[in-house]
Design a protein around this motif. Structure first.
Motif, short mmCIF file in Angstrom:
data_model
loop_
_atom_site.label_atom_id
_atom_site.label_comp_id
_atom_site.label_asym_id
_atom_site.label_seq_id
_atom_site.Cartn_x
_atom_site.Cartn_y
_atom_site.Cartn_z
N GLY A 15 -2.88 60.04 84.53
CA GLY A 15 -3.54 61.31 84.21
C GLY A 15 -3.07 62.42 85.13
N ASP A 16 -2.95 62.10 86.42
CA ASP A 16 -2.48 63.10 87.38
C ASP A 16 -1.11 63.65 86.98
N TYR A 17 -0.21 62.72 86.70
CA TYR A 17 1.15 63.16 86.33
C TYR A 17 1.12 64.03 85.08
N LEU A 18 0.27 63.63 84.13
CA LEU A 18 0.17 64.36 82.87
C LEU A 18 -0.28 65.80 83.12
N VAL A 19 -1.35 65.93 83.92
CA VAL A 19 -1.89 67.27 84.21
C VAL A 19 -0.82 68.13 84.85
N GLN A 20 -0.15 67.55 85.86
CA GLN A 20 0.86 68.34 86.57
C GLN A 20 2.00 68.73 85.64
N ALA A 21 2.40 67.78 84.81
CA ALA A 21 3.51 68.05 83.89
C ALA A 21 3.15 69.17 82.93
N VAL A 23 0.89 71.60 83.34
CA VAL A 23 0.80 72.90 84.02
C VAL A 23 2.19 73.45 84.31
N VAL A 24 3.04 72.60 84.93
CA VAL A 24 4.39 73.06 85.27
C VAL A 24 5.16 73.44 84.02
N GLY A 25 5.00 72.61 82.96
CA GLY A 25 5.70 72.89 81.71
C GLY A 25 5.29 74.23 81.12
N ALA A 26 3.97 74.47 81.08
CA ALA A 26 3.47 75.74 80.53
C ALA A 26 4.03 76.91 81.32
N LEU A 27 4.04 76.75 82.64
CA LEU A 27 4.54 77.82 83.48
C LEU A 27 6.02 78.09 83.21
N LEU A 28 6.79 77.00 83.09
CA LEU A 28 8.22 77.16 82.83
C LEU A 28 8.45 77.84 81.48
N LEU A 29 7.63 77.46 80.48
CA LEU A 29 7.75 78.08 79.16
C LEU A 29 7.51 79.58 79.26
N LEU A 30 6.45 79.94 79.98
CA LEU A 30 6.11 81.35 80.14
C LEU A 30 7.28 82.10 80.79
N LEU A 31 7.81 81.50 81.87
CA LEU A 31 8.92 82.14 82.58
C LEU A 31 10.14 82.26 81.67
N ALA A 32 10.39 81.20 80.89
CA ALA A 32 11.54 81.20 80.00
C ALA A 32 11.40 82.32 78.96
N TRP A 33 10.16 82.46 78.44
CA TRP A 33 9.90 83.50 77.44
C TRP A 33 10.17 84.88 78.05
N LEU A 34 9.62 85.10 79.27
CA LEU A 34 9.82 86.38 79.94
C LEU A 34 11.31 86.61 80.20
N ALA A 35 12.00 85.56 80.63
CA ALA A 35 13.43 85.70 80.94
C ALA A 35 14.21 86.02 79.67
N ALA A 36 13.85 85.34 78.57
CA ALA A 36 14.55 85.60 77.30
C ALA A 36 14.35 87.05 76.87
N ASN A 37 13.10 87.51 76.95
CA ASN A 37 12.82 88.92 76.63
C ASN A 37 13.67 89.85 77.48
N THR A 38 13.69 89.56 78.78
CA THR A 38 14.41 90.42 79.71
C THR A 38 15.89 90.47 79.35
N ILE A 39 16.45 89.28 79.07
CA ILE A 39 17.88 89.24 78.74
C ILE A 39 18.16 90.05 77.47
N SER B 187 -6.29 70.82 95.84
CA SER B 187 -6.11 69.73 94.89
C SER B 187 -5.27 68.61 95.50
N ARG B 188 -5.53 67.37 95.00
CA ARG B 188 -4.69 66.28 95.52
C ARG B 188 -3.40 66.17 94.72
N LEU B 189 -3.25 66.97 93.66
CA LEU B 189 -2.01 66.96 92.88
C LEU B 189 -1.00 67.91 93.53
N PRO B 190 0.11 67.36 94.02
CA PRO B 190 1.05 68.18 94.80
C PRO B 190 1.59 69.39 94.02
N ALA B 191 1.89 69.22 92.73
CA ALA B 191 2.49 70.33 91.98
C ALA B 191 1.50 71.50 91.89
N ILE B 192 0.23 71.19 91.61
CA ILE B 192 -0.80 72.22 91.52
C ILE B 192 -0.94 72.93 92.85
#
Lengths: 330, 367, 249
Positions: A15-21, A23-39, B187-192
């Protein structure tokens, strides 16, 4: 350990890995969208991405530079000149506001009713007014309330008027040191050194503002020293001045140093407002560069890097100081 | 050794308690002229006051121009007549003069809500809802377009309502974000954890002016071509992010002050992570940092003065716009004094209120 | 020489002191002779600490006259400094300077006030640290010492100014029971050396052992003063009797 609890732990870590993945994925998508717009936008405007522009000729002028600068210099050099102006201004303000803040702090802690009243009013007033209002106010005082160069008074080679502050300068000419005195030229004052109204307003406004905050930090440090320390020092026959210098301040310093370090970072950050009274600091250089070249992404990246580095250096310094003080303690 | 003669003493007549003798005068003389330094300080202050005060009174009162038009003002005295004429423009910016009752109502609305919220016994969920309704009402009043109100674009908003709206909106949007950031830091989740720390530290490293610059320079680039957000929203986003980072730092202080045992007790009661945060940890952490949180309001009010760089007509820039009127001589000093006074009135009252809360908490022994 | 004939070390006459509207000291008279050891006791809030803090001007008295070794205390900083040079004070909470080592604590005042040279001051400091049996800790910081050790250092620090009067303000009240003895032992040896001492303390054993006079204070006044034998054996005033009864329970 039984199997069900082991499974629970495994589930938790999945579950921990899933949550982190996610969050990070959503953030990367957002950044990619902004970067694409910018380009896209940059391509539409015909701007090429990259730092090549830094080696081009800047072709705009910067006044009040600490480093030598001419419009024929490169953008890279212009950035450096702007950064040095920022640091120069911050350094003056940091030193001046620390010294003045110390005086105001003593005033607030003194039994002298008049100095107590005045320093309290000063601190309470300045802390509750935006620094930008203060800066613009001081600038308008210099420009509109000081005399113009023609009617300005001269005092031992010092001029004070709405074109700036002038004083005699010591310079190395040919074979020896020479005094160069400012004197009335055709339209303005020639010779000597000059502080422009812009720099003067920036220094004065920021110093007034920072002094109120430094004073509170220093007062807090003095207050944090236990009252018994004053009594012990006095009972030993030390005069109040000696108690303050030998007993109270060394202990107060431990409390003062960390917030004071943050205060210096705040001074650097506030110094960007000098732009609003026309002092050419790093934001000025950046925005002028962006206006000329359209390299908004690169410009802001440089700006962000500069301030991030300054702030990281400050926290590194603070860690060193803290460690030193802990060592002294034991 | 000879026996020492000890004179025994027994109290025969009680000395009654009596009020202290009057000592005001002696005190004053002693503290003002007690030693060389005090005397010198007193002398310097009095001489400066004697030198400055008459000039100030001469400028502000004796030669001050209180009524009349542009021609009445002259060099030697303060031009208060200008403020008389321009005060509405400074307070409300370019807002249509016929609809000025709307921003006035907004100011009164916020003032009323603020006054109602001050006594701690009014802190409740209902008050929170009142604020939410109040902010919505303020936005409707300013923007119009419904209920027969004339639509006014944000570009025409100005003056004090902008300052107040930006403060309230950026703080109320920033606070939930700050709670997430502060919890995420623990948080204990390093990425967060890394993301939260990175965000907070990056924002705190940047000057607000730079943030506003970035918001106005990059937002047209980063959004799809043709889509643009107006200046008010740009400034609001920058201020919200800024406020969130600072509030998160304040909240972190509160979270760190919560003893380990509270988490363990919550765990023992089989509360899950979110329930522990919501029911046990956050209420305590927020209560601990209410005074510094109140102080962040002061910081935010002061920060709103920077939005003039993105082209908003807040109090400060409305004042500068008023000064640009070519008909009048530009009385910069008087105008900035007026603006400074308004900021001071707002910030000083909040500072004092924060001090009151701090003392109240200290006396309750909760710190 | 008979102590009766030596001039007064401390002379208090008609002392009044107010904190705001609270009348903390009411018309206190007391004469302490050279070499005399006095223990002051009384319930908390009776003004005993205030009284000895007035003697070295840590508090200012509002009415009356205080003379120490013939110097009258006035608002003049010179008189205050002269009195403080001649009196040492030991506090309930030690008040050592935490940023200085034990040795530096003892060197500060002699070097800064008396302008004694470093070598001489250090020699003096080491001899007093020896006396309070703590010389081996001279390089440590106060935070590294126990409460009893800290209080002994505080005594040595006060002695380094070679005072001829020592004021003790409840020196053992902040100490754990097992450390009280080590501090009292030092105070007893100091008393045996002929130092003029004024001690605010609740240690009645110490009072019996070394005091020439026990002074009982209540509500800002001296209620009774007598030799320890008389004071503990046959208290005269009813408030003294009541206080001693409570102390025994």
């Amino acid at each position: 350990m039984n199997t069900s609890s082991r499974k629970a732990i495994r589930n938790r870590s999945i579950g921990d890995y899933l949550v982190q993945a996610v969050v990070v994925g959503a953030l990367l998508l957002l950044l990619a969208w902004l970067a694409a717009n910018t380009i896209d936008n940059l391509r539409l405007r015909g701007i090429t991405v990259g730092f090549d522009f830094l080696s081009r000729e800047a072709r705009f002028s910067i006044s009040d530079t600490v480093l030598p600068y001419s419009p024929a210099d490169t953008f890279a050099w212009a950035f450096l000149v702007g950064l040095c102006n920022t640091l120069f201004l911050s350094a003056i303000v940091a030193v001046a506001s620390t010294l003045l803040g110390f005086c105001v702090a003593l005033g607030r802690r003194s039994s002298h009713p008049l100095s107590n009243l005045i320093s309290t009013i000063f601190v309470d007033t300045v802390r509750n007014i935006p620094v930008l209002v203060l800066l613009l106010f001081v600038y308008s005082l210099i420009i509109f309330e000081l005399p113009d160069p023609v009617t300005a008074r001269v005092w031992h080679g010092f001029f004070l008027n709405n074109r700036g502050f002038y004083g005699p300068a010591l310079s190395w000419i040919g074979s020896g040191l020479h005094w160069s005195f400012p004197h009335m030229g055709h339209f303005n004052i020639d010779g000597g050194w000059i502080v422009s109204p812009e720099l003067a307003a920036a220094v004065a406004g920021l110093t007034i503002y920072s002094t109120a905050f430094s004073a509170e930090i220093i007062r807090g440090g003095i207050d944090a020293v236990y009252k018994g320390q004053w009594e012990a020092g006095r009972a030993l026959g030390l005069a109040d001045k000696q108690v303050l210098r030998l007993v109270i301040l060394p202990q107060a310093l431990r409390v003062i140093v960390p917030p004071m370090t943050s205060q210096y970072v705040i001074i650097v950050k506030n110094s960007t407002l000098a732009l609003m009274v026309g002092y050419a600091e790093i934001n000025f250089v950046t925005s002028t560069t962006i206006n000329q070249t359209g390299q908004a992404v690169e410009g802001t990246a440089i700006l962000m890097t500069v301030f991030l580095v300054i702030s990281l250096m400050a926290s590194w310094l603070m860690n060193i100081l803290n460690r030193r003080y802990v060592l002294v303690e034991h | 050794m000879a026996l020492l003669p000890i004179e025994a003493f027994v109290l025969s007549k009680e000395a009654p308690a009596r009020p202290p003798p009057p000592r005001g005068q002696i005190r004053w003389r002693k503290t003002l002229f007690g030693d060389a330094i005090s005397a010198a300080v007193t002398a310097v202050i009095i001489v400066t006051a004697l030198f400055v005060l008459p000039k100030l009174v001469q400028w502000a009162v004796v030669s001050g121009v209180w009524t009349g038009g542009p021609s009445a003002c002259h060099d030697g005295g303060a031009c208060w007549a200008f403020l008389r004429e321009k005060a509405p423009q400074i307070l409300f910016g370019l807002y249509p003069p016929n609809d000025r009752w709307r921003p006035i109502l907004v100011i009164l609305l916020f003032l009323g809500l603020a006054l109602w919220t001050m006594p701690p016994r009014h802190w409740s969920v209902a008050t929170l809802w009142a604020w939410a309704v109040g902010v919505a009402a303020a936005l409707v009043l300013m923007g119009g377009g419904v209920f027969g109100l004339k639509a006014v674009p944000t570009a025409s908003w100005g003056g004090l309502p902008i300052t107040l709206l930006l403060t309230v909106l950026s703080l109320s949007a920033g606070f939930p974000l700050a709670v997430l950031l502060a919890l995420g830091r623990q948080s204990r989740l390093p990425a967060i954890r890394v993301l939260c720390i990175g965000f907070v530290e990056l924002v705190r490293a940047l000057p607000l002016l730079t943030m506003l610059f970035i918001a106005s320079l990059l937002s047209p680039l980063m959004l799809p071509n043709g889509l643009s957000i107006d200046n008010f929203l740009r400034a609001l986003v920058a201020l919200t992010i800024y406020a969130a980072a600072y509030l998160a730092e304040v909240l972190r202080g509160g979270l760190q002050a919560i003893p380990r045992g509270q988490y363990e007790a919550a765990c023992a009661l089989a509360l899950n992570k979110w329930k522990t945060a919501r029911l046990i940890v956050l209420p305590q952490a927020i209560a601990k940092v209410i005074p510094p949180l109140t102080n962040t309001i002061v910081v935010t009010v002061k920060n709103t003065s920077l939005v003039l760089v993105v082209g908003l007509f807040d109090l400060l820039s409305a004042g500068r716009a008023a000064l640009a009127d070519p008909v009048w001589p530009a009385p910069y000093t008087e105008t900035f004094l007026f603006i400074a006074l308004i900021y001071f009135a707002i910030c000083f009252s909040i500072s004092r209120y924060s001090l009151f809360l701090e003392r109240r908490m200290a006396s309750e022994g909760r710190q | 020489m008979n102590k009766c004939e030596s001039p007064a070390a401390i002379d208090l006459f008609g002392i009044h002191k107010w904190y705001g509207d609270f009348h903390a000291l009411r018309d206190v008279d007391l004469t302490v002779r050279r070499g005399e050891r006095i223990v002051i006791c009384g319930p908390s809030g009776s003004g005993k600490s205030t009284l000895i803090r007035c003697i070295n001007a840590l508090e200012q008295h509002d009415e009356g006259r205080i003379a120490v070794n013939g110097t009258t205390l006035t608002t003049d900083p010179k008189s205050v400094e002269k009195v403080r040079r001649q009196t040492g004070m030991v506090f309930q909470s030690f008040n050592l300077f935490p940023h200085l080592t034990i040795l530096e604590n003892c060197l500060l005042a002699p070097m800064q006030v008396k302008k004694v040279g470093r070598a001489e001051a250090e020699e003096l400091a080491r001899s007093y640290l020896e006396k309070v049996r703590i010389a081996d800790q001279a390089r440590k910081y106060p935070g590294q010492l126990s409460g009893g050790q800290q209080q002994r250092v505080a005594i040595a620090r006060a002695l380094c100014m070679t005072p001829n009067i020592m004021l003790f303000d409840e020196p053992t009240s902040a100490l754990d029971a097992e450390m009280v003895r080590e501090v009292l032992d030092i105070m007893v040896s100091l008393a045996e050396g002929g130092m003029t001492m004024l001690c605010v303390t609740h240690e009645m054993g110490f009072a019996r052992q070394v005091a020439d006079r026990v002074v009982f204070m209540d509500a800002g006044q001296i209620v009774e003063a007598n030799s320890p034998t008389e004071f503990f054996g046959a208290p005269q005033h009813e408030r003294t009797q009541k206080f001693l009864r409570q102390l025994l329970h």
